[in-house]
Design a protein around this motif. Structure first.
Motif, PDB file in Angstrom:
ATOM      1  N   GLY A  44      -0.339  10.428  -7.661  1.00 39.87           N
ATOM      2  CA  GLY A  44       0.736  10.560  -6.669  1.00 39.87           C
ATOM      3  C   GLY A  44       2.093  10.152  -7.196  1.00 39.87           C
ATOM      4  O   GLY A  44       2.448  10.400  -8.357  1.00 39.87           O
ATOM      5  N   ARG A  45       2.840   9.500  -6.298  1.00 43.02           N
ATOM      6  CA  ARG A  45       4.225   9.181  -6.623  1.00 43.02           C
ATOM      7  C   ARG A  45       4.359   8.052  -7.646  1.00 43.02           C
ATOM      8  O   ARG A  45       5.452   7.793  -8.152  1.00 43.02           O
ATOM      9  N   ALA A  46       3.235   7.381  -7.950  1.00 40.12           N
ATOM     10  CA  ALA A  46       3.271   6.321  -8.969  1.00 40.12           C
ATOM     11  C   ALA A  46       3.769   6.869 -10.306  1.00 40.12           C
ATOM     12  O   ALA A  46       4.349   6.142 -11.117  1.00 40.12           O
TER      13      ALA A  46
ATOM     14  N   PHE B 199      22.670  -0.901   4.193  1.00 36.99           N
ATOM     15  CA  PHE B 199      21.247  -0.566   4.135  1.00 36.99           C
ATOM     16  C   PHE B 199      21.050   0.883   3.756  1.00 36.99           C
ATOM     17  O   PHE B 199      21.842   1.753   4.118  1.00 36.99           O
ATOM     18  N   ARG B 200      19.950   1.122   3.068  1.00 42.07           N
ATOM     19  CA  ARG B 200      19.429   2.478   2.933  1.00 42.07           C
ATOM     20  C   ARG B 200      18.411   2.558   4.066  1.00 42.07           C
ATOM     21  O   ARG B 200      17.463   1.770   4.124  1.00 42.07           O
ATOM     22  N   VAL B 201      18.646   3.450   5.007  1.00 37.72           N
ATOM     23  CA  VAL B 201      17.819   3.469   6.200  1.00 37.72           C
ATOM     24  C   VAL B 201      16.695   4.487   6.022  1.00 37.72           C
ATOM     25  O   VAL B 201      16.941   5.683   5.839  1.00 37.72           O
ATOM     26  N   ASP B 202      15.481   3.982   6.077  1.00 42.55           N
ATOM     27  CA  ASP B 202      14.298   4.788   5.802  1.00 42.55           C
ATOM     28  C   ASP B 202      13.962   5.692   6.984  1.00 42.55           C
ATOM     29  O   ASP B 202      14.030   5.274   8.140  1.00 42.55           O
ATOM     30  N   ALA B 203      13.584   6.926   6.677  1.00 40.85           N
ATOM     31  CA  ALA B 203      12.942   7.824   7.636  1.00 40.85           C
ATOM     32  C   ALA B 203      13.658   7.901   8.988  1.00 40.85           C
ATOM     33  O   ALA B 203      13.042   7.790  10.045  1.00 40.85           O
TER      34      ALA B 203
ATOM     35  N   ASN C 175      14.521  10.791  -7.025  1.00 36.31           N
ATOM     36  CA  ASN C 175      14.382   9.496  -6.383  1.00 36.31           C
ATOM     37  C   ASN C 175      12.954   8.988  -6.583  1.00 36.31           C
ATOM     38  O   ASN C 175      12.202   9.540  -7.382  1.00 36.31           O
ATOM     39  N   HIS C 176      12.586   7.942  -5.858  1.00 40.93           N
ATOM     40  CA  HIS C 176      11.282   7.291  -6.055  1.00 40.93           C
ATOM     41  C   HIS C 176      10.137   8.080  -5.421  1.00 40.93           C
ATOM     42  O   HIS C 176       8.981   7.723  -5.589  1.00 40.93           O
ATOM     43  N   ASP C 177      10.464   9.099  -4.649  1.00 37.80           N
ATOM     44  CA  ASP C 177       9.428   9.906  -3.995  1.00 37.80           C
ATOM     45  C   ASP C 177       9.183  11.178  -4.803  1.00 37.80           C
ATOM     46  O   ASP C 177       9.780  11.384  -5.849  1.00 37.80           O
ATOM     47  N   GLU C 178       8.337  12.037  -4.256  1.00 38.75           N
ATOM     48  CA  GLU C 178       8.203  13.346  -4.892  1.00 38.75           C
ATOM     49  C   GLU C 178       9.523  14.103  -4.747  1.00 38.75           C
ATOM     50  O   GLU C 178      10.294  13.821  -3.826  1.00 38.75           O
TER      51      GLU C 178
ATOM     52  N   ASN D 202      11.044   2.083  11.022  1.00 38.06           N
ATOM     53  CA  ASN D 202      10.287   3.079  11.788  1.00 38.06           C
ATOM     54  C   ASN D 202       8.882   2.561  12.035  1.00 38.06           C
ATOM     55  O   ASN D 202       8.237   2.908  13.016  1.00 38.06           O
ATOM     56  N   HIS D 203       8.419   1.731  11.102  1.00 38.81           N
ATOM     57  CA  HIS D 203       7.048   1.235  11.168  1.00 38.81           C
ATOM     58  C   HIS D 203       6.970  -0.117  10.480  1.00 38.81           C
ATOM     59  O   HIS D 203       7.873  -0.485   9.718  1.00 38.81           O
ATOM     60  N   THR D 204       5.906  -0.843  10.731  1.00 32.46           N
ATOM     61  CA  THR D 204       5.621  -2.053   9.963  1.00 32.46           C
ATOM     62  C   THR D 204       4.341  -1.780   9.178  1.00 32.46           C
ATOM     63  O   THR D 204       3.719  -0.723   9.326  1.00 32.46           O
TER      64      THR D 204
ATOM     65  N   GLY E 120      21.503   6.943   5.025  1.00 32.74           N
ATOM     66  CA  GLY E 120      20.274   7.328   5.704  1.00 32.74           C
ATOM     67  C   GLY E 120      19.473   8.410   5.000  1.00 32.74           C
ATOM     68  O   GLY E 120      20.030   9.316   4.378  1.00 32.74           O
ATOM     69  N   GLU E 121      18.167   8.307   5.150  1.00 35.89           N
ATOM     70  CA  GLU E 121      17.262   9.334   4.650  1.00 35.89           C
ATOM     71  C   GLU E 121      16.958  10.303   5.793  1.00 35.89           C
ATOM     72  O   GLU E 121      16.213   9.974   6.714  1.00 35.89           O
ATOM     73  N   VAL E 122      17.588  11.473   5.730  1.00 33.50           N
ATOM     74  CA  VAL E 122      17.394  12.499   6.762  1.00 33.50           C
ATOM     75  C   VAL E 122      17.159  13.817   6.037  1.00 33.50           C
ATOM     76  O   VAL E 122      18.106  14.487   5.626  1.00 33.50           O
TER      77      VAL E 122
ATOM     78  N   ALA F  59       0.840  -1.188   0.000  1.00 29.45           N
ATOM     79  CA  ALA F  59       0.000   0.000   0.000  1.00 29.45           C
ATOM     80  C   ALA F  59       0.881   1.247   0.000  1.00 29.45           C
ATOM     81  O   ALA F  59       0.401   2.354  -0.219  1.00 29.45           O
ATOM     82  N   ASP F  60       2.182   1.091   0.286  1.00 29.71           N
ATOM     83  CA  ASP F  60       3.128   2.204   0.169  1.00 29.71           C
ATOM     84  C   ASP F  60       4.375   1.696  -0.566  1.00 29.71           C
ATOM     85  O   ASP F  60       5.485   1.791  -0.051  1.00 29.71           O
ATOM     86  N   ASN F  61       4.136   1.129  -1.744  1.00 31.77           N
ATOM     87  CA  ASN F  61       5.261   0.740  -2.596  1.00 31.77           C
ATOM     88  C   ASN F  61       6.230  -0.224  -1.890  1.00 31.77           C
ATOM     89  O   ASN F  61       7.415  -0.238  -2.201  1.00 31.77           O
ATOM     90  N   GLY F  62       5.735  -0.986  -0.937  1.00 32.28           N
ATOM     91  CA  GLY F  62       6.593  -1.936  -0.232  1.00 32.28           C
ATOM     92  C   GLY F  62       7.214  -1.384   1.036  1.00 32.28           C
ATOM     93  O   GLY F  62       7.849  -2.126   1.795  1.00 32.28           O
ATOM     94  N   TYR F  63       7.052  -0.067   1.279  1.00 32.85           N
ATOM     95  CA  TYR F  63       7.556   0.520   2.537  1.00 32.85           C
ATOM     96  C   TYR F  63       6.601   0.196   3.696  1.00 32.85           C
ATOM     97  O   TYR F  63       6.641   0.821   4.751  1.00 32.85           O
ATOM     98  N   ASP F  64       5.724  -0.761   3.460  1.00 34.71           N
ATOM     99  CA  ASP F  64       4.803  -1.288   4.471  1.00 34.71           C
ATOM    100  C   ASP F  64       5.072  -2.791   4.536  1.00 34.71           C
ATOM    101  O   ASP F  64       4.528  -3.566   3.774  1.00 34.71           O
TER     102      ASP F  64
END
Ligand code: GLC
Length: 548
Positions: A387-389, A201-205, A306-309, A107-109, A239-241, A64-69
């Motif tokens: 959206g980002r799609a 790793f690319r560390v999310d959020a 990148n893959h986001d906005e 950060n989340h599951t 990291g994504e900061v 539901a979030d491009n696999g970030y879920d």
């Protein structure tokens, strides 16, 4: 081990390439890209000169979030293959001299994760405290990262009878990283992927991940880095900061640089677009001057898209509007009030000189470049996807049905292919491989020039003063020589000549991207740039035996 003892700092001069397996190449023609398809494209990536793949989330997920879920941290979503296929890709990549990093999204599951499913059932669940619950949401709730989808960051769960926190979508409950059991579980995830061969790793959020409301938030990031270092001395954390420099710098850690190994430079990225909109190097120059000095082990990751906005949240409202007007004139191209859901080439009207200037600049900035798949051929976005799609469409391999991404029905693909002027008919790998003047060959040349210029990753950076506001001239001094890069933000017809008079130690000036010959006249070098012109000039000292 101290991180400063790490000898193999491969990330200092790596060329990263980010892709989503599901959108790259579908080998079994079921409509979704897969690891087998990717394994057949590692030679292509090797030819481009990529030295590290960054694989976007491929774990079992409702997507539901491009696999970030993520619903299972230890697996591969069956639509992409299985763990065996993943290991095969890592092995083959390593054989081709490429490293592999994967997304670490802790950060989340997903709310479909068994931890959350158990947690919401009962207050006695061993997983209840894996998440963050409240009877009432706080009154001064912070704003959601996705304001057009969510009102806030607390959501009432009927089954749980409480509100849980979610920094992103409501289907992504935040993990309670203050809980030692959660930290143990995260360590297991990190240990698992390192053990089966990933290089980091690319560390999310990241700011959200370590935000536990307590005082010693950065200790947790240090602990993660130490753990990675113990398991793999050359393991990297990118990291994504997305924060202003004065806040961002803390995420690299102390003077040893003992937290994140690398961070994306969101500040320079946003200022780059302001510079492009104004045809003035000034905004980017300001950012580069303000860029904090890093410890030797650390590095900046430079990127165009990148893959986001394309987030512009660190610009002032007026500045953001300038960029919106220049590059996203229609409301449908904007998102969340802060970003643009387009790729670079359409934003720049498809002007090849302008586009190439931007990539030349990005590869020449101190740091390591990160490409987003399709950038090497100048892919565009799908303007009507929501959206980002829009920027996540299938890779365009050839001028054939589905761009040769998949033999399945077009309706079965994760996203439709781009149509119109940027479609696979016009922009595709196969045609560009055969055309020495293509974007692919240009990017390949940049990668090669970057590879032979270690001073970009390691050298001392300096912005050289000169009178033209539209031009950025910067120098990187390495132990063997010096690289001077010149970039003109002004368009066609705005030719400028820059005089470099600080080159007296040199005996040769070599044009790394072209074949112009420069004669040094008593240490003085005059370089003329066309509109959107760019040059990388190596100033070689006596004794520098490099050919280029
Ligand atoms: C990061 C990802 C983005 C995702 C978000 C939530 O910002 O880049 O795609 O939606 O985290 O995981």
């Amino acid at each position: 081990m101290k991180v400063s003892d790490i000898s193999d700092m491969w990330w200092k001069t790596a060329v990263f390439y980010n892709l989503n397996v599901g959108s790259y190449l579908d080998w079994n023609d079921d409509g979704t890209g897969d690891f087998e398809g990717l394994s057949h494209r590692l030679d292509y990536l090797g030819e481009l000169g990529v030295t590290c793949l960054w694989l976007a989330p491929f774990y079992p997920s409702p997507r539901a979030d491009n696999g970030y879920d993520i619903a299972d941290y230890f697996g591969v979503d069956p639509r992409y293959g299985d763990l065996g296929d993943f290991v095969e890709v890592v092995r083959t990549a390593h054989e081709r001299g490429m490293r592999v990093i994967v997304d670490l999204v802790v950060n989340h599951t997903s709310d479909a994760h068994p931890w959350f499913q158990s947690a919401r059932q009962s207050r006695d669940s061993p997983y209840r405290d894996f998440y963050i619950w409240r009877d009432e949401p706080p009154e001064d709730q912070r704003a959601s990262m996705f304001p057009d989808a969510e009102d806030g960051v607390w959501f009432y769960d009927e089954a749980a009878g409480q509100y849980y926190e979610h920094s992103f979508y409501r289907h992504q409950p935040d993990l309670n990283t203050a809980n030692p059991k959660v930290r143990e579980a995260i360590a297991k995830v990190i240990g698992f992927w390192l053990q089966i061969g990933v290089d980091g790793f690319r560390v999310d959020a990241v700011p959200f991940l370590i935000d536990n409301g307590g005082e010693n938030e950065h200790e947790y990031l240090q602990a993660i880095r130490t753990f990675v270092g113990r398991r793999n001395g050359a393991g990297a954390l990118l990291g994504e900061v997305n924060l202003p420099y004065d806040k961002q710098i803390a995420f690299f850690g102390d003077e040893d640089g003992d937290e994140l190994t690398m961070q994306f430079d969101f500040v320079a990225n946003q200022r780059l677009y302001l510079s492009l909109a104004r045809e003035d190097a000034g905004p980017l120059v300001e950012a580069l001057r303000a860029r904090p000095q890093l410890a030797r082990t650390n590095q900046w990751a430079n990127f165009v898209r990148n893959h986001d906005e394309l987030t512009l949240d660190q610009l002032s409202e007026d500045e953001r509007n300038e960029v919106f007007e220049a590059f996203a004139p229609e409301e449908s191209m904007r998102i969340h009030g802060r970003g643009i859901v387009r790729r670079l080439p359409p934003m720049l009207g498809g002007d090849p000189r302008w586009i190439r200037m931007v990539y030349s600049l990005t590869f020449s900035l101190p740091g390591a470049p990160v490409l987003y798949y399709g950038e090497e051929i100048g892919m565009g976005e799908h303007p009507t996807l929501p959206g980002r799609a829009a920027v996540r469409t299938p890779m365009q391999w050839a001028d054939s049905p589905n761009g040769a991404f998949s033999g399945a029905d077009a309706d079965d693909l994760p996203h439709p292919l781009v149509s119109g002027g940027f479609s696979a008919e016009h922009i595709n790998v196969s045609a560009q491989l055969h055309d020495p003047e293509s974007m692919f060959h240009f990017v390949r040349q940049l990668v090669a020039a970057y590879a032979i210029s270690p001073e970009i990753g390691w050298g001392d950076f300096e912005i050289l003063p000169q009178p033209h506001a539209c031009v950025l001239v910067h120098s990187l001094q390495g132990s063997m020589g010096r690289l001077i890069a010149l970039h003109n933000f002004a368009p066609d017809g705005r030719k400028v000549t820059v005089t470099l008079d600080d080159t007296d130690e040199s005996t040769r000036a070599i044009d790394l991207l072209g074949n112009e010959t420069y004669l040094l006249d008593d240490g003085v070098l005059n370089v003329t740039l066309d509109g959107f012109g760019y040059r990388w000039i190596r100033i070689a000292r006596t004794g520098d035996k490099r050919l280029l």
